[in-house]
Design a protein around this motif. Structure first.
Motif, PDB file in Angstrom:
ATOM      1  N   ALA A  69       0.820  -1.216   0.000  1.00  0.00           N
ATOM      2  CA  ALA A  69       0.000   0.000   0.000  1.00  0.00           C
ATOM      3  C   ALA A  69       0.857   1.270   0.000  1.00  0.00           C
ATOM      4  O   ALA A  69       0.330   2.371  -0.177  1.00  0.00           O
ATOM      5  CB  ALA A  69      -0.932  -0.002   1.211  1.00  0.00           C
ATOM      6  N   ARG A  70       2.151   1.136   0.193  1.00  0.00           N
ATOM      7  CA  ARG A  70       3.030   2.301   0.188  1.00  0.00           C
ATOM      8  C   ARG A  70       3.251   2.805  -1.239  1.00  0.00           C
ATOM      9  O   ARG A  70       3.001   2.090  -2.210  1.00  0.00           O
ATOM     10  CB  ARG A  70       4.388   1.938   0.823  1.00  0.00           C
ATOM     11  N   PRO A  71       3.749   4.024  -1.377  1.00  0.00           N
ATOM     12  CA  PRO A  71       4.059   4.536  -2.718  1.00  0.00           C
ATOM     13  C   PRO A  71       5.039   3.613  -3.443  1.00  0.00           C
ATOM     14  O   PRO A  71       5.997   3.106  -2.844  1.00  0.00           O
ATOM     15  CB  PRO A  71       4.681   5.905  -2.438  1.00  0.00           C
ATOM     16  N   TYR A  72       4.801   3.394  -4.713  1.00  0.00           N
ATOM     17  CA  TYR A  72       5.605   2.462  -5.496  1.00  0.00           C
ATOM     18  C   TYR A  72       7.077   2.859  -5.516  1.00  0.00           C
ATOM     19  O   TYR A  72       7.972   2.004  -5.371  1.00  0.00           O
ATOM     20  CB  TYR A  72       5.049   2.427  -6.921  1.00  0.00           C
ATOM     21  N   GLU A  73       7.335   4.148  -5.648  1.00  0.00           N
ATOM     22  CA  GLU A  73       8.716   4.619  -5.693  1.00  0.00           C
ATOM     23  C   GLU A  73       9.446   4.298  -4.389  1.00  0.00           C
ATOM     24  O   GLU A  73      10.638   3.978  -4.393  1.00  0.00           O
ATOM     25  CB  GLU A  73       8.767   6.121  -5.966  1.00  0.00           C
ATOM     26  N   GLU A  74       8.721   4.390  -3.273  1.00  0.00           N
ATOM     27  CA  GLU A  74       9.319   4.073  -1.973  1.00  0.00           C
ATOM     28  C   GLU A  74       9.668   2.586  -1.896  1.00  0.00           C
ATOM     29  O   GLU A  74      10.752   2.212  -1.405  1.00  0.00           O
ATOM     30  CB  GLU A  74       8.344   4.435  -0.856  1.00  0.00           C
ATOM     31  N   LEU A  75       8.780   1.753  -2.370  1.00  0.00           N
ATOM     32  CA  LEU A  75       9.045   0.311  -2.382  1.00  0.00           C
ATOM     33  C   LEU A  75      10.279  -0.010  -3.214  1.00  0.00           C
ATOM     34  O   LEU A  75      11.154  -0.790  -2.788  1.00  0.00           O
ATOM     35  CB  LEU A  75       7.848  -0.445  -2.960  1.00  0.00           C
ATOM     36  N   LEU A  76      10.358   0.563  -4.389  1.00  0.00           N
ATOM     37  CA  LEU A  76      11.487   0.271  -5.266  1.00  0.00           C
ATOM     38  C   LEU A  76      12.803   0.759  -4.682  1.00  0.00           C
ATOM     39  O   LEU A  76      13.847   0.128  -4.882  1.00  0.00           O
ATOM     40  CB  LEU A  76      11.260   0.887  -6.651  1.00  0.00           C
ATOM     41  N   GLU A  77      12.767   1.847  -3.960  1.00  0.00           N
ATOM     42  CA  GLU A  77      13.991   2.326  -3.318  1.00  0.00           C
ATOM     43  C   GLU A  77      14.444   1.350  -2.235  1.00  0.00           C
ATOM     44  O   GLU A  77      15.643   1.091  -2.060  1.00  0.00           O
ATOM     45  CB  GLU A  77      13.780   3.721  -2.734  1.00  0.00           C
TER      46      GLU A  77
END
Length: 208
Positions: A69-77
């Motif tokens: 549910a977190r922002p996708y960019e945050e997950l990828l980082e």
């Protein structure tokens, strides 16, 4: 840099390019779901055991959904930066995560039509062949016949012996054999052996 680290960055680049809602070969998971899985595996020691221990799976899935549910960019980082300093996986990243990153990268690459195997160099070829040999013992342990992996150039291994029950030879590059052993079917692997034995091998539950 290690092959595992290079592949981690390549996976993140591909996930960035296709976006958070792209399909993968991991069931109904999207790239967002897969990224959340990778983060939980490396950063949540309380939840990661449920990836392989079924009674603990509900907690793992709850935590994974929270990350998804977190922002996708945050997950990828979080995926890109890898295991934190306190994670046991950080010490063995080069070995423990090479197969994980490679297979999941292909889960994204091969989820649609028109995919082609990557052209990998000798270093990659050797590393993936080593992994395929190791995983083969687990993947084919329940085969009712002998199973041989043949990667060409004189490279063969027999992860399963079953005397008198026939023999099935799986042929392909180390990358394709590894992916098949991991349970993937979007592969370029050949099968040679009696029809009933080949059918039995194809019906096996594979993976870790």
């Amino acid at each position: 840099m290690t092959l595992a680290r290079d592949e981690r960055h390549a996976l993140v680049a591909t996930m960035t390019a296709v976006g958070p809602d792209a399909p993968t070969l991991c069931g109904d998971w999207t790239t967002r779901d897969l990224a959340a899985h990778l983060v939980v595996r490396e950063r949540r020691l309380d939840a990661s055991p449920g990836i392989v221990i079924k009674p603990l799976a509900p907690h793992t899935e709850k935590v994974r959904a929270e990350y998804a549910a977190r922002p996708y960019e945050e997950l990828l980082e979080l995926v890109r930066t890898g295991p934190p300093i306190w994670s046991p996986l950080r010490l063995v990243d080069a070995k423990a995560n090479l197969g994980e990153m490679f297979v999941h990268h292909e889960d994204v690459r091969r989820s649609g039509s028109g995919w082609e195997p990557r052209d990998l160099d000798d270093e990659w070829d050797g590393a993936l062949w080593s992994l395929a040999r190791q995983l083969g013992r687990m993947a084919f342990r329940k085969a009712p016949c002998t199973v041989v992996l043949d990667a060409g150039e004189g490279r063969t291994v027999t992860p399963r012996h079953a005397a008198g029950a026939g023999e099935v030879i799986l042929t392909g590059t180390p990358a394709e054999l590894l992916l098949y052993a991991f349970g993937r079917d979007a592969v370029r692997v050949g099968f040679d052996g009696p029809d009933d034995a080949v059918a039995a091998v194809k019906a096996l539950p594979r993976g870790v």
